[in-house]
Design a protein around this motif. Sequence first.
Motif, PDB file in Angstrom:
ATOM      1  N   LYS A 539      24.970  43.894  30.872  1.00 42.53           N
ATOM      2  CA  LYS A 539      26.091  43.126  30.349  1.00 42.53           C
ATOM      3  C   LYS A 539      26.903  43.898  29.316  1.00 42.53           C
ATOM      4  O   LYS A 539      28.143  43.894  29.347  1.00 42.53           O
ATOM      5  CB  LYS A 539      25.592  41.804  29.751  1.00 42.53           C
ATOM      6  CG  LYS A 539      26.718  40.853  29.359  1.00 42.53           C
ATOM      7  CD  LYS A 539      26.193  39.552  28.782  1.00 42.53           C
ATOM      8  CE  LYS A 539      25.576  38.675  29.843  1.00 42.53           C
ATOM      9  NZ  LYS A 539      25.240  37.323  29.306  1.00 42.53           N
ATOM     10  N   ASP A 540      26.235  44.595  28.373  1.00 46.49           N
ATOM     11  CA  ASP A 540      26.990  45.297  27.327  1.00 46.49           C
ATOM     12  C   ASP A 540      27.875  46.394  27.920  1.00 46.49           C
ATOM     13  O   ASP A 540      29.038  46.556  27.552  1.00 46.49           O
ATOM     14  CB  ASP A 540      26.052  45.863  26.257  1.00 46.49           C
ATOM     15  CG  ASP A 540      24.988  46.784  26.837  1.00 46.49           C
ATOM     16  OD1 ASP A 540      24.759  46.738  28.069  1.00 46.49           O
ATOM     17  OD2 ASP A 540      24.366  47.539  26.057  1.00 46.49           O
ATOM     18  N   TYR A 543      30.833  44.792  29.818  1.00 50.10           N
ATOM     19  CA  TYR A 543      31.891  44.385  28.882  1.00 50.10           C
ATOM     20  C   TYR A 543      32.748  45.593  28.506  1.00 50.10           C
ATOM     21  O   TYR A 543      33.986  45.517  28.481  1.00 50.10           O
ATOM     22  CB  TYR A 543      31.282  43.804  27.613  1.00 50.10           C
ATOM     23  CG  TYR A 543      30.718  42.401  27.741  1.00 50.10           C
ATOM     24  CD1 TYR A 543      30.833  41.672  28.917  1.00 50.10           C
ATOM     25  CD2 TYR A 543      30.064  41.805  26.669  1.00 50.10           C
ATOM     26  CE1 TYR A 543      30.319  40.389  29.022  1.00 50.10           C
ATOM     27  CE2 TYR A 543      29.548  40.520  26.760  1.00 50.10           C
ATOM     28  CZ  TYR A 543      29.672  39.821  27.944  1.00 50.10           C
ATOM     29  OH  TYR A 543      29.155  38.557  28.040  1.00 50.10           O
ATOM     30  N   LYS A 559      39.816  40.363  24.719  1.00 46.62           N
ATOM     31  CA  LYS A 559      38.707  39.413  24.762  1.00 46.62           C
ATOM     32  C   LYS A 559      37.389  40.111  25.077  1.00 46.62           C
ATOM     33  O   LYS A 559      36.341  39.742  24.553  1.00 46.62           O
ATOM     34  CB  LYS A 559      38.988  38.320  25.809  1.00 46.62           C
ATOM     35  CG  LYS A 559      40.191  37.438  25.475  1.00 46.62           C
ATOM     36  CD  LYS A 559      40.424  36.389  26.563  1.00 46.62           C
ATOM     37  CE  LYS A 559      41.666  35.557  26.265  1.00 46.62           C
ATOM     38  NZ  LYS A 559      41.936  34.553  27.322  1.00 46.62           N
ATOM     39  N   TRP A 560      37.448  41.139  25.927  1.00 45.23           N
ATOM     40  CA  TRP A 560      36.214  41.844  26.284  1.00 45.23           C
ATOM     41  C   TRP A 560      35.697  42.651  25.113  1.00 45.23           C
ATOM     42  O   TRP A 560      34.484  42.790  24.913  1.00 45.23           O
ATOM     43  CB  TRP A 560      36.445  42.715  27.508  1.00 45.23           C
ATOM     44  CG  TRP A 560      36.698  41.899  28.734  1.00 45.23           C
ATOM     45  CD1 TRP A 560      37.886  41.658  29.349  1.00 45.23           C
ATOM     46  CD2 TRP A 560      35.725  41.132  29.455  1.00 45.23           C
ATOM     47  NE1 TRP A 560      37.732  40.817  30.420  1.00 45.23           N
ATOM     48  CE2 TRP A 560      36.404  40.477  30.507  1.00 45.23           C
ATOM     49  CE3 TRP A 560      34.350  40.944  29.311  1.00 45.23           C
ATOM     50  CZ2 TRP A 560      35.749  39.650  31.409  1.00 45.23           C
ATOM     51  CZ3 TRP A 560      33.696  40.122  30.214  1.00 45.23           C
ATOM     52  CH2 TRP A 560      34.391  39.481  31.247  1.00 45.23           C
ATOM     53  N   ASP A 562      36.126  41.752  21.969  1.00 41.94           N
ATOM     54  CA  ASP A 562      35.564  40.749  21.060  1.00 41.94           C
ATOM     55  C   ASP A 562      34.189  40.291  21.529  1.00 41.94           C
ATOM     56  O   ASP A 562      33.261  40.131  20.721  1.00 41.94           O
ATOM     57  CB  ASP A 562      36.511  39.554  20.949  1.00 41.94           C
ATOM     58  CG  ASP A 562      37.851  39.927  20.316  1.00 41.94           C
ATOM     59  OD1 ASP A 562      37.902  40.969  19.630  1.00 41.94           O
ATOM     60  OD2 ASP A 562      38.842  39.203  20.526  1.00 41.94           O
ATOM     61  N   ARG A 563      34.027  40.083  22.841  1.00 44.62           N
ATOM     62  CA  ARG A 563      32.735  39.637  23.368  1.00 44.62           C
ATOM     63  C   ARG A 563      31.663  40.701  23.173  1.00 44.62           C
ATOM     64  O   ARG A 563      30.517  40.398  22.840  1.00 44.62           O
ATOM     65  CB  ARG A 563      32.870  39.297  24.862  1.00 44.62           C
ATOM     66  CG  ARG A 563      33.707  38.056  25.123  1.00 44.62           C
ATOM     67  CD  ARG A 563      33.826  37.754  26.605  1.00 44.62           C
ATOM     68  NE  ARG A 563      32.546  37.317  27.181  1.00 44.62           N
ATOM     69  CZ  ARG A 563      32.416  36.906  28.439  1.00 44.62           C
ATOM     70  NH1 ARG A 563      33.483  36.855  29.233  1.00 44.62           N
ATOM     71  NH2 ARG A 563      31.243  36.512  28.895  1.00 44.62           N
ATOM     72  N   GLU A 567      28.410  39.872  20.925  1.00 41.94           N
ATOM     73  CA  GLU A 567      27.100  39.721  21.557  1.00 41.94           C
ATOM     74  C   GLU A 567      26.215  40.950  21.416  1.00 41.94           C
ATOM     75  O   GLU A 567      24.986  40.844  21.414  1.00 41.94           O
ATOM     76  CB  GLU A 567      27.288  39.397  23.044  1.00 41.94           C
ATOM     77  CG  GLU A 567      27.974  38.061  23.302  1.00 41.94           C
ATOM     78  CD  GLU A 567      28.135  37.775  24.785  1.00 41.94           C
ATOM     79  OE1 GLU A 567      27.240  38.183  25.569  1.00 41.94           O
ATOM     80  OE2 GLU A 567      29.152  37.161  25.177  1.00 41.94           O
TER      81      GLU A 567
END
Length: 682
Positions: A539-540, A543, A559-560, A562-563, A567
């Motif tokens: 996931k990291d 992103y 947004k990516w 920021d995510r 996270e």
Amino acid sequence: MADQDLKEAEFAIKKAYKENYNQILPILIPLDSILALPAKPQLENAIKKTSIVAEKHQNSKWVDNSYIILGKARLYLGQWADGLEALRYVYANGKDEKDKNDAMVVLMKAYISRKDFSNALGVAEYLSQQPLSKSTTRDFYLTKAYLHQQNEEYLTSVAILEETFPLLKKSIETARLHFAAAQMYDKLGQYALANKHYKAVSKNKPDYDLGFYASMNSLQNKVILDPKVDLSSVGFEKMLNDRKNLDLLDRLYFTMGLLAEHKNNLPQAVEYLQKSAAANAGSNKTQKAYTFLQLARINYESLEKFDLSKMYYDSALSILPREAPEYKLVAERKRALDNFVNEFTIVSREDSLQKLAAMNPAALDNKIDDIIAANEKKRVEEEKKMKAAAAANTNGQPGNGPVLDLSQRRWELYDPAMINQGKIEFRRIWGNRVLEDNWRRSSKQMSSAANMVAAASVDSAAVEENREMKKGSDAWLAQHKELKSHVPLTPETLAASHKVKEESLYKLGKVYRFDLREDERAVTTFTRVLNDYPKTGYKDEVYYLMYLSLPEENPEKPKWKDRLLAEFPNSTYARLISKAPAKEGELAAGGQVREYEDMYKMYSSGDYDKALNSIENNMPSYKGSSLEDKFALLRVFLIGKVRGKEAYAQSITEFISLYPSSVYLPRLKEMQELGSISAGRR
């Protein structure tokens, strides 16, 4: 006498030079020591004779001319330093202004041949301010047009050529220049002007090949200029039927294929290109390579037949000359497509298997029976066609055995396209099989659901020839059981299938992003990873790659970032993305070099923790700089010293994914392989 030797040498060089009509013809024949090998005796004689003048007759009025011939001869032989020195001597010490200007024109061509465009432009600027004779003006214009052509400034190049044509006499060289001008107009999309020069070729004593290509390209432009024109009526049929063009059929069909694609008639385009590949077997391998490249591109971009596209790239690369300008790009594309096809096949396989697993038992059994029936029907039809073709050949000449139309069909082992088609058909039926004994045994696992489905073609020993296998027979039930065994019907096999699919989807996205440079498809694939597997371990990185792949103007891009920071604030990818890239001039190259030297000193002295902290804290500021991958490489070494073997292996993997074009990549991959070997030994 030396001048005559040089003219004979230049004639031999022109004769040895092979034109590639798939590329824009160079305005001047390049200075190439390989091309000059047949003319080496004449060039050495010219050097010997002009050296006598230069050494023993310094007061002669022919000294300047001798140095020009000496310089040109040495350049042809690849003796660059001596050749340039002789020409510069004329410029510095020449007594005749015309000779000095002629020497500078040759010097300019030498710079162009060495890709030294800045010095060539400097010479051009000097010559443009000198009063030149008519012959020197002609040579200067041609050389300057050549300079801009080699720099891909086609509009400037062709404008200079237009000024040059009034200074040229009718000859094959003038015909060749008209052809080069037409090709550049084609490149600029000015097809009417291109046709004007294609027609001028025939008025300037071209050889047969040059006249043929000019006529064919003119017909091609006629179709482009008038979309209503039909290929069958424009004049190609007449050229195909001309016996003088038998050796050029491959090029004719190739051009017709390009035009059919231009008209969005892809089936006809593929048909013409396949005819091009089959024509003139073995006579023009370079043209065959370009034909395979076009087939590969159409199958990838338009037809989405990725396996077939890969095979055509393989065939093109096997016969494309290494010196061809496309060779490196084709090799990279072939490697990328190898990776793509592998991951795409795995994803397709697991998708198909999972859909079959979701069916209720009765529907699944019916589906497998339908698959077996469809493939049985196809097999029997193909056998009937083969028998009918064999019978037709036999009946064509009674008593004399089979008669084959060799103009229409070639032995498969001589045709790379047919070989590739055979490989694809084999893989469609049997999957990826290792070269070993008993490869058809039912215990061997199929490579894809599509392959598994197609594998219902039954062993000839089990089915009587030309008769369909009956439903419910032992052979049918055996096939049914074999196919069903590959469907993941238990929780364990289904979980394994999802794991394989997740990993291949992730890899497929990276292939789109880094190898194929298709950011839009990369984003679609990464989105699918996150939607299908919200708890993915990638996931990291996904992103981070989503952030890199989206265009700057896309509102989703921030947004990516920021995510990722929210996270995974402590991940490597968060550190890379947390700071903006250094602005131009903000961090001078010298400063980066000093920083690197300081960190390397820490590494050399054993102060690993401090060096690693320093690099990781500042890594975002190196983003986009020429030394970014160098800092990243040092970080890999430091992680190996500080954080152990697992972190070290992970850092190598990260480097390979983040810097796919780094010059240090072969070294890192070698380190990765060595690490795997040593781990296996333990």
